[in-house]
Design an enzyme around this catalytic site. Structure first.
Site, short mmCIF file in Angstrom:
data_model
loop_
_atom_site.label_atom_id
_atom_site.label_comp_id
_atom_site.label_asym_id
_atom_site.label_seq_id
_atom_site.Cartn_x
_atom_site.Cartn_y
_atom_site.Cartn_z
N ARG A 131 -3.16 -26.32 62.49
CA ARG A 131 -3.81 -27.61 62.15
C ARG A 131 -3.44 -28.71 63.14
NH1 ARG A 131 -3.47 -26.32 55.71
NH2 ARG A 131 -5.50 -25.30 55.60
N TYR A 133 -13.08 -28.40 59.43
CA TYR A 133 -12.56 -27.01 59.54
C TYR A 133 -11.03 -26.94 59.53
CZ TYR A 133 -12.86 -27.29 64.78
OH TYR A 133 -12.76 -27.61 66.10
N GLU A 134 -10.58 -25.69 59.38
CA GLU A 134 -9.16 -25.40 59.11
C GLU A 134 -8.66 -26.15 57.87
OE1 GLU A 134 -6.35 -24.62 62.17
OE2 GLU A 134 -7.91 -24.10 63.62
N GLY A 135 -9.56 -26.32 56.92
CA GLY A 135 -9.24 -27.02 55.68
C GLY A 135 -9.75 -28.43 55.74
#
Ligand code: COS
Length: 385
Positions: free
Chosen positions: A242, A362-364
Site C-alpha cells: 500500500r 485499488y489495494e483496498g
C-alpha cells in the site's frame, strides 16, 4: 525537504527520474490514448537494473526494501501513473514470494523478476470479492500431488503481460478466510487463460485483465506457505505494498503540480502571467504543502517497514489514504490552474486527474483503509488500559 537518502537511494531516485523525464514523459499521452502496454519502456526498465531494487542480492536484486521500491514508483508515476504500474504491479505480484516463498521458490522466480525478464501480478479480487476479500469463489481442490484451480479473478493489473501470478483460492470452504491458500501460477499453464480486458478511466497504459482458471493443475511445489495461509499472505502483502500505491499517488500529484507551476509562469491574462495572481499562488502553495506532507508520511512509513517493525497495517493504510486523497485534490486543482486548457487532452493534467482516482480505490478502498486504521487504533487503546 531533506529526507537524508543514502547515496544508493539518491542514485536509484535519479535514475528513475531520468527514465521518467526522458523516456516515459514523451510517450505518456500516446499510451494513455491507445490503452496499450508499454513494452519498450519495460525493456528500458529491465536494462536499468531498477526492477530488482527491492529484491535481495542473493536472488539477483539490489537488496533494497519498500523504500527503494517506492522511490522508483514515485519517480515513474511523476511522468505516468499507468506506465509505472508495470513495475509497481510486479512488486504486488512478487511480494508474496518474497515474504512466504521457500528458498527453492525464491530461486525459481525472483532472479527473472530482478532482471526485468518477467513481470508478476497478484490475483485476489473477484467479481463478488472486492472490499470483502474474504468472499472468494475460486477453488483449489487437492488432486494427488496437485491442486486443480477453478474460478475467475477480476481486474488484475499486469494480467496477460505477467509471467508469474500469485493467486489466492479457497482450499477449504468450511473455514472462511482461514480456508484460503496462495499459489504461484505461471503463464502458459494448461487451463489458465485471460478473459476480458478492461477499458478504464485512467492508468490506461496498464493492462487490467481477467484471469480464468478451468481445471488448471498446479503442482504442490507452487503452494506458498501452507494451506490455510492464503488470506494472511494477501493481507501481509498488502500491508507492504500500500505504501507503493501512496508513492504512485505522490508521483502523480508531483507531476500535476509541476505542470501547473510551469503553465502559471507562461500563461498571460490581464497583461501579466497568472503566477502573479494571489488566487493562483495560493492554489500552488496548497498543492506543495499537501504533496510534501504526503511524501513525508510515505517515506516515514517505508522506513518503519524496512526497519523490521512487526505490525504496520495502520501506518501503511494511513499513508495510502493520505497520499491518494492528496493526489485527487492536487490533480483537480492542477486542472483548475490550467482552466479550459486543463480540460483538454493535449494538456497533461486531465490524464493525471483520471490516473489519480484509482489510487483511492485499488489495494483496498480508502473506506476500507479507514476501517483498518480505526480497528488498529482502538486495539491500541484497549491494550494501553
Ligand atoms: N495482517 C495479518 N493478519 C491479518 C491482517 C493483516 N494485515 N488483516 C487481517 N488479518 C487476519 C485477522 O487477524 C483474522 O485472523 P483470525 O481468523 O485469526 O482472527 C483474519 O485475517 C481475518 O481478518 P478479518 O476478520 O479482519 O477479515 P475481514 O473479512 O473482516 O476483512 C479486511 C477485513 C480489512 C482485512 C478486508 O476487508 C480487506 O483488506 N479488504 C480490502 C481488500 C483489498 O485490499 N483488495 C484489493 C485487492 S488487490 S488490488
Amino acid at each position: 525537504m531533506n529526507y537524508f537518502l543514502t547515496d544508493e537511494q539518491k542514485m536509484i531516485q535519479e535514475l528513475a527520474a531520468t527514465i521518467a523525464d526522458e523516456k516515459i514523459a514523451p510517450v505518456a499521452l500516446k499510451y494513455d490514448e491507445e490503452g496499450k502496454f508499454p513494452h519498450d519502456i519495460v525493456k528500458i526498465l529491465a536494462d536499468s537494473d531498477l526492477c530488482g531494487v527491492y529484491i535481495p542480492e542473493e536472488y539477483g536484486g539490489l537488496g533494497g526494501g519498500i523504500f527503494e521500491m517506492s522511490l522508483v514508483v514515485e519517480q515513474l508515476s511523476r511522468a505516468c501513473g499507468g506506465i509505472a504500474l508495470a513495475f509497481a504491479g510486479t512488486g504486488l505480484g512478487i511480494f508474496p514470494v518474497l515474504l512466504f516463498g521457500t528458498d527453492e521458490q525464491k530461486r525459481r522466480f525472483l532472479p527473472d523478476v530482478a532482471a526485468g525478464k518477467k513481470l508478476a501480478a497478484f490475483g485476489l479480487t473477484e467479481a463478488g470479492a472486492g472490499s470483502d476479500a474474504a468472499g472468494l469463489r475460486t477453488r483449489a481442490d487437492k488432486v494427488g500431488d496437485e491442486y486443480a484451480l477453478n474460478g475467475t479473478k477480476q481486474w488484475i493489473t499486469n494480467g496477460g503481460e505477467a509471467d508469474i501470478y500469485t493467486v489466492v483460492a479457497c482450499t477449504d470452504k468450511t473455514k472462511g478466510p482461514r480456508g484460503y491458500s496462495a499459489f504461484i501460477v505461471e503463464k502458459g499453464t494448461p487451463g489458465f487463460s485471460f478473459g476480458k480486458k478492461e477499458n478504464k478511466m485512467g492508468i490506461r497504459a496498464s493492462q487490467t485483465v481477467e484471469l480464468v482458471f478451468e481445471d488448471c493443475h498446479i503442482p504442490k511445489e507452487n503452494l506458498l506457505s501452507r494451506e490455510g495461509m492464503g488470506f494472511i499472505v494477501a493481507m501481509k502483502t498488502l500491508d507492504r505494498t500500500r505504501p507503493g500505491v501512496a508513492a504512485q499517488a505522490v508521483g502523480i500529484a508531483q507531476g500535476a503540480y509541476e505542470e501547473a507551476v510551469k503553465y502559471s509562469k507562461q500563461r498571460v491574462q490581464f497583461g501579466q502571467t497568472i503566477s502573479n495572481f494571489q488566487a493562483i499562488q495560493h492554489i500552488l502553495a496548497d498543492m506543495a504543502i499537501q504533496i510534501e506532507a504526503a511524501r513525508s508520511l510515505v517515506y516515514a512509513t517505508c522506513r518503519t517497514i524496512d526497519s523490521g517493525a512487526k505490525t504496520f497495517s495502520k501506518e501503511s493504510a494511513m499513508c495510502k489514504v493520505f497520499a491518494s486523497d492528496t493526489a485527487m485534490k492536487v490533480t483537480v486543482d492542477a486542472v483548475q490552474v490550467l482552466g479550459g486548457y486543463g480540460y483538454m487532452k493535449e494538456y497533461p493534467v486531465e490524464k493525471r486527474m483520471r490516473d489519480a482516482k484509482v489510487t483511492q480505490i485499488y489495494e483496498g478502498t480508502n473506506q476500507i483503509q479507514r476501517n483498518v486504521i480505526a480497528q488498529e487504533l482502538l486495539k491500541e487503546f484497549q491494550a494501553s488500559k
